[in-house]
Design an enzyme around this catalytic site. Structure first.
Site, short mmCIF file in Angstrom:
data_model
loop_
_atom_site.label_atom_id
_atom_site.label_comp_id
_atom_site.label_asym_id
_atom_site.label_seq_id
_atom_site.Cartn_x
_atom_site.Cartn_y
_atom_site.Cartn_z
N LYS A 90 18.77 -36.65 -75.51
CA LYS A 90 17.98 -35.39 -75.87
C LYS A 90 17.78 -34.82 -77.24
CE LYS A 90 19.06 -30.46 -74.05
NZ LYS A 90 19.80 -30.01 -73.59
N SER A 165 17.74 -26.25 -70.58
CA SER A 165 17.60 -26.84 -71.53
C SER A 165 16.69 -28.33 -71.30
CB SER A 165 17.67 -26.21 -72.45
OG SER A 165 18.87 -26.86 -72.61
N SER A 189 21.75 -26.80 -68.16
CA SER A 189 21.36 -27.16 -68.68
C SER A 189 20.99 -28.60 -68.20
CB SER A 189 21.25 -27.15 -70.40
OG SER A 189 21.13 -26.23 -70.63
#
Length: 514
Positions: A90, A165, A189
């Site tokens: 990420k 997210s 997330s």
């Protein structure tokens, strides 16, 4: 074995084939880049899970692993079991040699001078890093539509969001572009995108995985964790990245070397499973609740003891979270002002320091980041800090106490991961409150610092994936993996194949990723 067959294996199966010599790490890594070229596309077309690709370095690491295995000897024996298996990261986890932007214009093009602890661990274990994945800006959002670099799309339906997210990591794994990925979880997330994309996502016990090198959103809640296609893969990756780190003051000294082993015990006889009274039906779509009830029936048939437990302050967790998070966001993001950190925007004709800071933050931050910064600044302001932030922290304590009491009577708590299936792109951009409500189930685990996992629990409306959420007391990560793996096996036995084999084929895009 063809490249198309390679990429559909689990990470642990890939590792077995690498050790057996069925194929090489270079072949496996190339197969994943070929898949990325086929389906990832751009912000205008395709899944768009990746913001940056790391092909040269990844293939070099893969070649190194292959050379060590070919040579044999002690060095080959010492290779980590996952060595040579590719992974995606990420883009709020810092990496030397690759941009780290947190999907924000204010960090566009930033090349970190150091690796996050988890990245350093992955490099040491010789997992080729495929690239950096998309996210909502600074991890603020539930759909990955708040990225400054374009939306990520759900591989099950490109018209729908992959969650957030960490939608980029989940979409990459769900679309077979990566067998493993890392995400960060502040209020869901990792787990919400896992639910929306039919993947597995874990939020470890707070402090189990170092946060050093994770760009902070809300420091008391953030936690790095694995995104995979199976529970066993998640446990194996969690074992690799877990452990004490002196660079992280919240890092635990606990040992985490039994997580993968726990997934082999799939006997649910006598396991006490709790269903929260506060999450009974209302608020969840009818089909998701029906699918959840079917799962409870499977658990009862397998010998588990299913009971209802009461956590009276859980309904207030969402409200407390959305005061605590903006408050910590306003503090953590204050450094990105064009003076200390971040790209600098100078007004025409120059300007004072205050004017440069204002221009930089106005141009560098997106709508959701600005919204949370302003809310947090207000909540921490003189005259309001105790009424808002202080009260929210007291509610947090009550939620922690509720969960602690519940775990005196049950081993784990389960529920659907999200109230609905993946929303259509654009549906929540004008209604941020509805986006916040997606996190109603996942937030309590972050407030309490306890482990939680989302695994595929079937499909519901529009044949979209639904997630099953399992959480346990602090440091009970092995128990959570054990129960999750057992439920995963029950669902697979009922359906006749692993859930990821039910994923529809992602349409190919025109042109290759660069």
């Amino acid at each position: 074995m063809s490249p198309a067959e390679m990429i559909r294996l689990t990470a642990l199966e890939m590792a077995e084939h690498l050790r057996a010599g069925t194929f090489t790490s270079v072949e496996l890594t190339r197969a994943h880049f070929e898949r990325i070229n086929q389906v990832d596309g751009t912000a205008d077309e395709g899944v768009h899970a990746f913001l940056h690709l790391n092909q040269d370095e990844a293939l070099a690491v893969a070649a190194e692993v292959d050379a060590i295995r070919t040579a044999g000897g002690p060095e080959a024996d010492e290779l980590h079991p996952l060595a040579g298996v590719p992974i995606a990261i990420k883009d709020n986890i810092v990496t030397i040699g690759q941009p780290t932007t947190a999907a924000s214009k204010i960090l566009e093009g930033w090349m970190p001078p150091y690796d996050a602890t988890v990245v350093r661990t992955i490099r040491a274990a010789k997992l080729p890093i495929l690239g950096k994945t998309n996210l909502d800006e600074f991890a603020m959002g539930s759909t990955t539509e708040y990225s400054a670099y374009g939306v990520t799309r759900n591989p099950w339906d490109l018209n729908r969001a992959p969650g957030g997210s960490g939608g980029g990591s989940a979409a990459a794994v769900g679309a077979f572009m990566a067998p493993l990925a890392l995400g960060s979880d502040t209020g869901g997330s990792i787990r919400e995108p896992a639910a929306f994309t039919g993947t597995v996502g874990t939020k470890p016990t707070y402090g189990s995985v170092s946060r050093y090198g994770l760009i902070a959103m809300a420091s008391s809640l953030d936690q790095i964790g694995p995104v995979t296609r199976t529970t066993a893969d998640a446990a194996a990756l969690h074992e690799l990245i877990a452990g004490h780190d002196p660079k992280d003051s919240t890092s635990l000294h606990t040992q985490w070397n039994t997580l993968l082993e726990a997934t082999t015990d799939q006997d649910l006889s006598g396991v006490r499973i709790g269903v929260l009274e506060e999450f009974q039906g209302p608020g969840f779509s009818a089909e998701i609740w029906e699918k959840f009830q079917e799962t409870l029936d499977l658990l009862r048939d397998a010998g588990a003891e299913v009971t209802t437990v009461d956590c009276p302050h859980i309904p207030y967790a969402l409200h407390a979270y959305y005061l605590i998070v903006p408050s910590e966001v306003s503090s953590n993001l204050a450094r990105f002002d064009g003076i200390r950190y971040g790209n600098r925007v100078v007004p025409d004709g120059g300007g004072t320091v205050a004017e440069v800071m204002a221009a930089t933050r106005a141009a560098g931050f997106g709508d959701e980041a600005k919204r949370r910064i302003m809310l947090g600044t207000f909540a921490l302001s003189a005259g309001y800090v105790d009424a808002y932030y202080g009260t929210a922290q007291r509610v947090r304590t009550l939620v922690i106490q509720d969960l602690k009491h519940a775990f005196e009577h049950v081993d784990v708590l389960i529920s659907p991961t999200t109230p609905t299936v993946a929303v259509k792109l654009g549906d929540q951009l004008e209604e941020p409150l509805s986006m916040y409500l997606n996190d109603v189930v996942t937030i309590p685990a972050n407030l309490a610092g306890i482990p939680a996992i989302s695994i595929p629990g079937g499909t519901a409306e529009h044949d979209m994936p639904v997630g099953l959420h399992i959480q346990g007391p602090a440091k009970s990560d092995a128990t959570v993996y054990r129960v999750a793996s057992a439920i995963e096996a029950l669902i697979e036995a009922e359906q006749g194949k692993p859930f990821y084999d039910r994923a529809p084929e992602v349409p190919q895009v025109q042109g290759a990723r660069s």
